[in-house]
Design a protein around this motif. Structure first.
Motif, PDB file in Angstrom:
ATOM      1  N   ASP A 235       0.914  -1.183   0.104  1.00 48.18           N
ATOM      2  CA  ASP A 235       0.093   0.018   0.075  1.00 48.18           C
ATOM      3  C   ASP A 235       0.803   0.971  -0.135  1.00 48.18           C
ATOM      4  O   ASP A 235       1.693   1.362   0.981  1.00 48.18           O
ATOM      5  CB  ASP A 235      -0.834  -0.019   1.443  1.00 48.18           C
ATOM      6  CG  ASP A 235      -1.660  -1.422   1.313  1.00 48.18           C
ATOM      7  OD1 ASP A 235      -2.269  -1.409   0.725  1.00 48.18           O
ATOM      8  OD2 ASP A 235      -1.292  -2.052   2.435  1.00 48.18           O
ATOM      9  N   LEU A 281      -0.288   2.540   9.141  1.00 46.78           N
ATOM     10  CA  LEU A 281      -1.319   2.438   8.061  1.00 46.78           C
ATOM     11  C   LEU A 281      -2.480   1.600   8.504  1.00 46.78           C
ATOM     12  O   LEU A 281      -2.338   0.587   8.657  1.00 46.78           O
ATOM     13  CB  LEU A 281      -0.739   2.006   6.934  1.00 46.78           C
ATOM     14  CG  LEU A 281       0.426   2.844   6.202  1.00 46.78           C
ATOM     15  CD1 LEU A 281       0.905   1.958   4.876  1.00 46.78           C
ATOM     16  CD2 LEU A 281      -0.102   4.084   5.927  1.00 46.78           C
ATOM     17  N   PRO A 283      -6.335   0.406   7.779  1.00 42.92           N
ATOM     18  CA  PRO A 283      -7.602   0.271   6.881  1.00 42.92           C
ATOM     19  C   PRO A 283      -8.926   0.662   7.673  1.00 42.92           C
ATOM     20  O   PRO A 283      -9.107   0.049   8.756  1.00 42.92           O
ATOM     21  CB  PRO A 283      -7.661  -0.937   6.144  1.00 42.92           C
ATOM     22  CG  PRO A 283      -6.403  -1.663   6.404  1.00 42.92           C
ATOM     23  CD  PRO A 283      -5.910  -1.000   7.774  1.00 42.92           C
ATOM     24  N   PRO A 295      -9.281  -1.907   0.577  1.00 45.81           N
ATOM     25  CA  PRO A 295      -9.524  -0.801   1.400  1.00 45.81           C
ATOM     26  C   PRO A 295      -9.438   0.328   0.661  1.00 45.81           C
ATOM     27  O   PRO A 295      -8.439   0.730   0.090  1.00 45.81           O
ATOM     28  CB  PRO A 295      -8.344  -0.909   2.458  1.00 45.81           C
ATOM     29  CG  PRO A 295      -7.092  -1.847   1.770  1.00 45.81           C
ATOM     30  CD  PRO A 295      -8.006  -2.680   0.902  1.00 45.81           C
ATOM     31  N   TRP A 298      -8.414   4.928   4.622  1.00 47.81           N
ATOM     32  CA  TRP A 298      -7.488   4.622   5.502  1.00 47.81           C
ATOM     33  C   TRP A 298      -6.951   5.888   6.450  1.00 47.81           C
ATOM     34  O   TRP A 298      -7.226   6.829   5.892  1.00 47.81           O
ATOM     35  CB  TRP A 298      -5.738   4.592   4.633  1.00 47.81           C
ATOM     36  CG  TRP A 298      -5.765   3.322   3.943  1.00 47.81           C
ATOM     37  CD1 TRP A 298      -6.449   3.222   2.631  1.00 47.81           C
ATOM     38  CD2 TRP A 298      -5.114   2.162   4.002  1.00 47.81           C
ATOM     39  NE1 TRP A 298      -6.043   2.066   2.045  1.00 47.81           N
ATOM     40  CE2 TRP A 298      -5.552   1.376   2.746  1.00 47.81           C
ATOM     41  CE3 TRP A 298      -4.528   1.549   5.013  1.00 47.81           C
ATOM     42  CZ2 TRP A 298      -4.822   0.143   2.539  1.00 47.81           C
ATOM     43  CZ3 TRP A 298      -3.766   0.502   5.109  1.00 47.81           C
ATOM     44  CH2 TRP A 298      -3.741  -0.240   3.829  1.00 47.81           C
TER      45      TRP A 298
END
Length: 348
Positions: A235, A281, A283, A295, A298
């Motif tokens: 991500d 991080l 979701p 996701p 965030w």
């Protein structure tokens, strides 16, 4: 991103059956050059191709606002992958190329893909004057300006764009002077960005042309084995804040705690690298996208810089239905810092 989708080409080359890590990016790189800490990046030479490495990309994203008041996003990417650790000419070259172009609106997502063999004039990159192309898709600089002033063109089913980009800040070297670590085991790449383009130009959509202005971000990265064998996806966030500061951050997933990295870019363009674990991080919300849950909202936290924001997709359905699919699209930022950016997610 820090670990870009040239990985998809590698999956093609490896057939996917015995790949290690996402799309084979954890496989061995015997015979290819390996990034070394302390290797200085040199410009304009490093704007060009590095055929001694197995994988490489030129990755441009832009968040735009139209004269019609709507928000838009644009992606233009050229990937290079080598079949073997030696070069050649004509059809004997081991270099393969793949291009992706996309245009996102709040309620639609347009994309196209191009594939090419190197050595026959169909695709390639030169450093000076800078020119990256595949077929009639072009990212081109002016003589003597490196990548500071660019024109960007692409077209596909239902869309086209013609943009000019002007850098308003310095190049940013990620990690240790451009040596970007990707795992606890030490896999790495050479990685730098130009995150501070002003952009203007024209988008062409089924309903007609629209003039746009906004911000652009170009990522440059090359390596031969950037992931560990158990890393299954990533991500990646490029966030531009209304204050003028920026942040690049990514999380690599391995079924455990994962591995994170971030670069904080001050309003003056100065860059500070943050180590594994500094970026958090989380979701917050998933969307049903192309038959899977992805996701699309965030929470992004970087306590060392007082950052605590919610990042939300402009259009949750920005699925790149290319040879190997992934999610990539523009995002809005709200919280301790407001702004806009881009998010890329693989392995879902």
């Amino acid at each position: 991103m820090s670990v870009r989708l040239i990985a998809l080409i590698l999956c093609l080359l490896a057939g996917g059956a015995h790949a290690q890590g996402f799309a084979g990016l954890g496989t061995t790189a015997e015979g290819f050059a390996i990034p070394q800490r302390g290797t200085p990046l040199t410009f304009p030479q490093d704007h060009g191709a590095h055929p001694e490495y197995r994988i490489e990309w030129w990755y441009l994203t832009a968040t735009l606002t139209g004269a019609d008041g709507r928000d838009y996003g644009v992606q233009w990417t050229l990937f290079r992958s080598a079949l073997a650790p030696h070069d050649g000419s004509g059809w004997e070259t081991p270099q393969l190329w793949m291009g992706h172009a996309a245009l996102t609106t709040p309620d639609a997502h347009y994309l196209d893909e191009r594939l090419a063999r190197g050595g026959i004039g169909q695709a390639g990159v030169t450093a000076q004057p800078f020119h990256a192309f595949i077929d009639n898709w072009q990212m081109q600089g002016q003589p003597g300006t490196g990548i500071s002033d660019l024109t960007l063109r692409a077209s596909g089913p239902g869309f086209a764009y013609d943009l000019t980009l002007t850098a308003e800040g310095p190049l940013v070297l990620h990690g240790d002077q451009g040596y970007s670590v990707k795992s606890a085991a030490g896999q790495a790449s050479h990685y730098y960005s130009q995150p501070a383009y002003t952009v203007r130009g024209t988008l062409t959509l089924p309903e007609g042309a629209v003039a746009v202005t906004g911000q652009g971000w170009l990522d440059r990265e090359w390596s031969s084995q950037p992931l560990a064998g158990d890393q299954t996806g990533w991500d990646w966030f490029s966030l531009s804040f209304d204050s003028g500061a920026r942040m690049m951050g990514f999380g690599l997933r391995d079924g455990g705690p994962g591995y994170t990295s971030a670069t904080w870019i001050g309003t003056d363009g100065s860059a500070t690298a943050l180590p594994d674990g500094a970026l958090k991080l989380t979701p917050l919300e998933t969307s049903a996208v192309a038959g899977r849950d992805v996701p699309t909202r965030w929470r992004v936290e970087l306590p060392a810089r007082g950052l605590d924001v919610t990042v939300s997709a402009l259009n949750p359905q920005t699925w790149m239905a290319t040879s190997f699919p992934y999610w990539e699209g523009p995002v809005d930022i709200a919280g301790s810092h407001d702004g806009r950016g881009y998010l890329e997610m693989t392995g879902y």
